[in-house]
Design a protein around this motif. Structure first.
Motif, mmCIF file in Angstrom:
data_model
loop_
_atom_site.group_PDB
_atom_site.id
_atom_site.type_symbol
_atom_site.label_atom_id
_atom_site.label_comp_id
_atom_site.label_asym_id
_atom_site.label_seq_id
_atom_site.Cartn_x
_atom_site.Cartn_y
_atom_site.Cartn_z
ATOM 1 N N LEU A 64 0.833 -1.601 -0.447
ATOM 2 C CA LEU A 64 -0.035 0.173 -0.277
ATOM 3 C C LEU A 64 0.953 1.073 -0.411
ATOM 4 N N SER A 65 2.192 0.917 0.840
ATOM 5 C CA SER A 65 3.322 2.077 1.185
ATOM 6 C C SER A 65 3.642 2.829 -0.782
ATOM 7 N N GLU A 66 3.797 2.010 -0.968
ATOM 8 C CA GLU A 66 4.308 2.259 -2.639
ATOM 9 C C GLU A 66 3.719 2.655 -3.957
ATOM 10 N N LEU A 67 1.937 1.614 -3.680
ATOM 11 C CA LEU A 67 1.121 1.726 -5.191
ATOM 12 C C LEU A 67 0.999 2.816 -5.477
ATOM 13 N N GLY A 68 -0.119 3.303 -6.434
ATOM 14 C CA GLY A 68 -0.787 4.984 -6.187
ATOM 15 C C GLY A 68 -1.617 4.682 -7.470
ATOM 16 N N GLY A 69 -2.238 6.306 -8.192
ATOM 17 C CA GLY A 69 -2.635 6.811 -9.055
ATOM 18 C C GLY A 69 -3.199 5.226 -10.274
ATOM 19 N N LEU A 70 -3.498 4.345 -9.527
ATOM 20 C CA LEU A 70 -4.228 3.262 -10.926
ATOM 21 C C LEU A 70 -5.322 3.570 -11.598
ATOM 22 N N ALA A 75 -11.608 -0.012 1.751
ATOM 23 C CA ALA A 75 -11.420 1.351 1.376
ATOM 24 C C ALA A 75 -10.095 1.786 1.626
ATOM 25 N N ARG A 76 -9.412 1.338 2.564
ATOM 26 C CA ARG A 76 -8.182 2.255 2.326
ATOM 27 C C ARG A 76 -7.116 1.880 1.423
ATOM 28 N N ALA A 77 -7.437 0.382 1.338
ATOM 29 C CA ALA A 77 -6.753 -0.242 -0.119
ATOM 30 C C ALA A 77 -6.550 0.807 -1.841
ATOM 31 N N PHE A 78 -8.034 0.642 -1.473
ATOM 32 C CA PHE A 78 -8.648 1.851 -3.158
ATOM 33 C C PHE A 78 -8.393 2.601 -2.805
ATOM 34 N N LEU A 79 -8.193 3.682 -1.414
ATOM 35 C CA LEU A 79 -8.100 5.012 -1.973
ATOM 36 C C LEU A 79 -6.274 5.159 -2.377
ATOM 37 N N LEU A 80 -5.715 4.294 -1.448
ATOM 38 C CA LEU A 80 -4.062 4.429 -1.314
ATOM 39 C C LEU A 80 -3.681 3.630 -2.807
ATOM 40 N N CYS A 81 -4.134 2.686 -3.382
ATOM 41 C CA CYS A 81 -3.504 2.156 -4.411
ATOM 42 C C CYS A 81 -4.836 2.310 -5.850
ATOM 43 N N PHE A 82 -5.352 3.306 -5.817
ATOM 44 C CA PHE A 82 -6.045 2.951 -6.835
ATOM 45 C C PHE A 82 -6.477 4.908 -7.018
ATOM 46 N N TRP A 83 -7.380 5.840 -5.621
ATOM 47 C CA TRP A 83 -7.272 6.928 -5.970
ATOM 48 C C TRP A 83 -6.076 7.684 -6.167
ATOM 49 N N ARG A 84 -5.203 7.968 -4.875
ATOM 50 C CA ARG A 84 -4.794 8.736 -4.402
ATOM 51 C C ARG A 84 -3.482 8.961 -5.863
ATOM 52 N N PRO A 85 -2.894 9.782 -5.937
ATOM 53 C CA PRO A 85 -1.525 9.985 -6.820
ATOM 54 C C PRO A 85 -0.213 9.250 -6.366
ATOM 55 N N LEU A 86 -0.016 8.305 -7.648
ATOM 56 C CA LEU A 86 1.453 8.481 -7.211
ATOM 57 C C LEU A 86 2.740 8.569 -6.029
ATOM 58 N N PRO A 87 2.612 7.948 -5.071
ATOM 59 C CA PRO A 87 3.442 8.692 -3.210
ATOM 60 C C PRO A 87 4.883 8.945 -3.712
ATOM 61 N N ALA A 88 5.715 9.964 -3.475
ATOM 62 C CA ALA A 88 6.695 10.187 -3.573
ATOM 63 C C ALA A 88 7.215 9.216 -2.979
ATOM 64 N N GLY A 89 8.617 8.850 -4.091
ATOM 65 C CA GLY A 89 9.504 7.563 -3.678
ATOM 66 C C GLY A 89 9.146 6.515 -3.859
#
Length: 520
Positions: free
Chosen positions: A378-384, A445-459
């Motif tokens: 979850l910490s590395e995914l985003g923007g899917l 909900a946390r998994a969807f928000l972090l992996c799919f909805w938020r932009p790719l995190p820094a790093g």
């Protein structure tokens, strides 16, 4: 020397004299098909390019056979076939009722989806090391467990699926897989050893291993036999197989280590075999003892579902998160076993059928997300969502179903189980079902928000411009089934209710095994 004019031996006292019908062959056809296809795959082991096509064709045929078997059982009642023509209880019986046939069909559908997915996901090395033969052997064990009418044979099929699962979990031979396989093997071997000891104890008491015969004799023996000890031992053995608290720690330590398609198979199928065995033994064979053990089972169920949901919420790795969701679902089904009413057992069967398909789809979706996003945490995914919006929609539908939100398929069995708990005044157990469902909802909900909805995190890993992914057709097909279960639940509800009635009143099951009305 016998006289030439001696009377002929009456074989009808020991053997069934009627020819075996095509319908009766349906009971053993799933097991025979899986073993035969697995043998064919071994014969062409050097031509791995043929493996996927042969296995997928075999799995399609398995779905057709299981569907035909379920239709016949739903139409005509339980069906029995005895090996070697020996009359039961001496001959090993395969007996299909609604519970076993429905779970066998659900398992075949999940296996077909995994087989299609693996065609483009498992590399040549994995195929050469036997992915598809192990898959077919696993399905032989799963099908045999759902369809056997002999409790020692149930142990045998547990061993078959366990051996094949060992092969699948180490496929790839990475350090992480070996570590996960060791934990998986040790705890499951302890469970099967306890199961075998209990089967020996049962045979010493009853003198039979035929389930229908045991169901008849258990009502006669009553307090004259240590049935409570038997029931407690079976409950512990099957709880370990199903990954119930406090013997559940092997599952989250192992299910995230193999290939994603193997995790999908395990998450969808293996723990449900343990729940099925618990239903078969405790509800059909030892209902009085189940009633006496209902409170301890209910406590274990509440702890399993709450701690499983909290474990899922605490995870960063996607597949470890799903492992804890599986555990939470096991607790929910155990709650139905503890309640023991026809409505609650119906809810358990509905939940199991839905979970076989749903958990398989969720693991495959998480595998796609990890491949597209280049990471599995979850910490590395985003923007899917920005990269794959329609795939994100599939994932969201599955997350809703896994959370038990209406009108998706996970809602109905949870509602049935919650109502059953309230009906008997077990408000605390109903609250545990609702609280665990709420925590699982937050988890997804946390998994969807972090992996799919938020932009790719820094790093985080940058999203690849193009990535080769396995076909999404299996996920789409499973999602359609799950949405269909949710929008039109009446058929599954009726099937589950009739299956629960058959477990609570096994007279039709017994008549299928002993058509003359009495065991030997």
């Amino acid at each position: 020397m016998a006289a030439s004019g001696s009377a002929p031996i009456d074989l009808s006292a020991a053997l069934t004299m009627q020819p075996t019908t095509l319908v009766e062959w349906l009971v053993v056809a799933p097991v025979a098909l899986c073993i035969c296809v697995g043998a064919i795959l071994m014969m062409v082991r050097h031509s791995t390019r043929l493996h996927a096509g042969i296995a997928i064709a075999g799995l399609v045929l398995l779905v057709v056979i299981d569907a035909a078997l379920l239709w016949n059982v739903a139409t005509n009642g339980p069906i029995t076939m005895v090996m070697g023509r020996w009359l039961p209880p001496f001959g090993i019986a395969f007996t299909a009722d609604l519970t076993g046939a429905a779970l066998a069909l659900a398992g075949a559908i999940a296996a077909l989806a995994c087989g299609v997915h693996a065609a483009s996901d498992v590399d040549e090395t994995g195929k050469r090391y036997g992915f598809y033969p192990f898959l077919m052997l696993l399905m032989a064990g799963v099908s045999g467990a759902f369809l056997t009418g002999d409790i020692f044979n149930l142990y045998v099929w547990f061993e078959v699926l366990l051996i094949s699962s060992f092969g699948l979990i180490v496929l790839g031979s990475t350090r992480q897989q070996i570590d996960g396989a060791l934990k998986y093997a040790v705890l499951n071997l302890i469970g099967t050893t306890l199961f075998l000891i209990t089967v020996g104890y049962l045979y010493a008491i009853f003198g039979t291993l035929n389930m229908a015969d045991i169901a008849l004799k258990a009502t006669v023996l009553g307090d004259d036999a240590p049935l409570m000890t038997l029931a407690a031992l079976f409950t512990l053995a099957f709880a370990m197989k199903a990954a119930a608290f406090p013997v559940n720690f092997w599952l989250p330590a192992s299910y995230h280590t193999p290939k994603v398609v193997v995790s999908a198979l395990f998450g969808g199928l293996l723990t449900k075999v343990g729940i099925y065995a618990l239903l078969r033994v405790m509800v059909m064979l030892f209902p009085v003892q189940r009633e006496a053990l209902s409170f301890p089972i209910a406590v274990v169920a509440a702890l399993t579902m709450i701690l499983g949901a909290m474990g899922a919420l605490a995870q960063n790795d996607l597949r470890r998160m799903l492992g804890y969701v599986v555990i939470s679902g096991i607790g929910t089904m155990l709650a139905g076993v503890a309640i023991g009413s026809p409505a609650s057992i119906s809810g358990v069967i509905f939940y199991a059928l839905n979970s076989v398909v749903l958990m398989t789809a969720l693991y495959l979706v998480m595998g796609h997300a990890a491949r597209v996003g280049g990471a599995s945490t979850l910490s590395e995914l985003g923007g899917l969502y920005a990269k794959a919006p329609w795939f994100s929609g599939l994932a969201l539908a599955l997350f809703f179903a896994g959370s038990g939100l209406p009108p998706f398929s996970g809602f109905w069995p949870k509602a049935m189980l919650t109502k059953s708990a309230i009906d008997i005044g077990a408000w605390w157990l109903a609250s545990a079902i609702l609280v665990s469902g709420f925590i699982v909802t937050i988890t997804f909900a946390r998994a969807f928000l972090l992996c799919f909805w938020r932009p790719l995190p820094a790093g985080g890993h940058p999203l690849p411009a193009t990535v080769k992914t396995p076909t999404l057709a299996p996920v789409v097909a499973l999602t359609v089934l799950i949405v269909g279960f949710g929008l039109f639940p009446e058929t599954i509800m009726r099937l589950s209710q009739h299956a629960a009635d058959g477990l609570a009143d096994p007279s039709a099951y017994i008549r299928s095994v002993f058509p003359q009305g009495a065991s030997q």
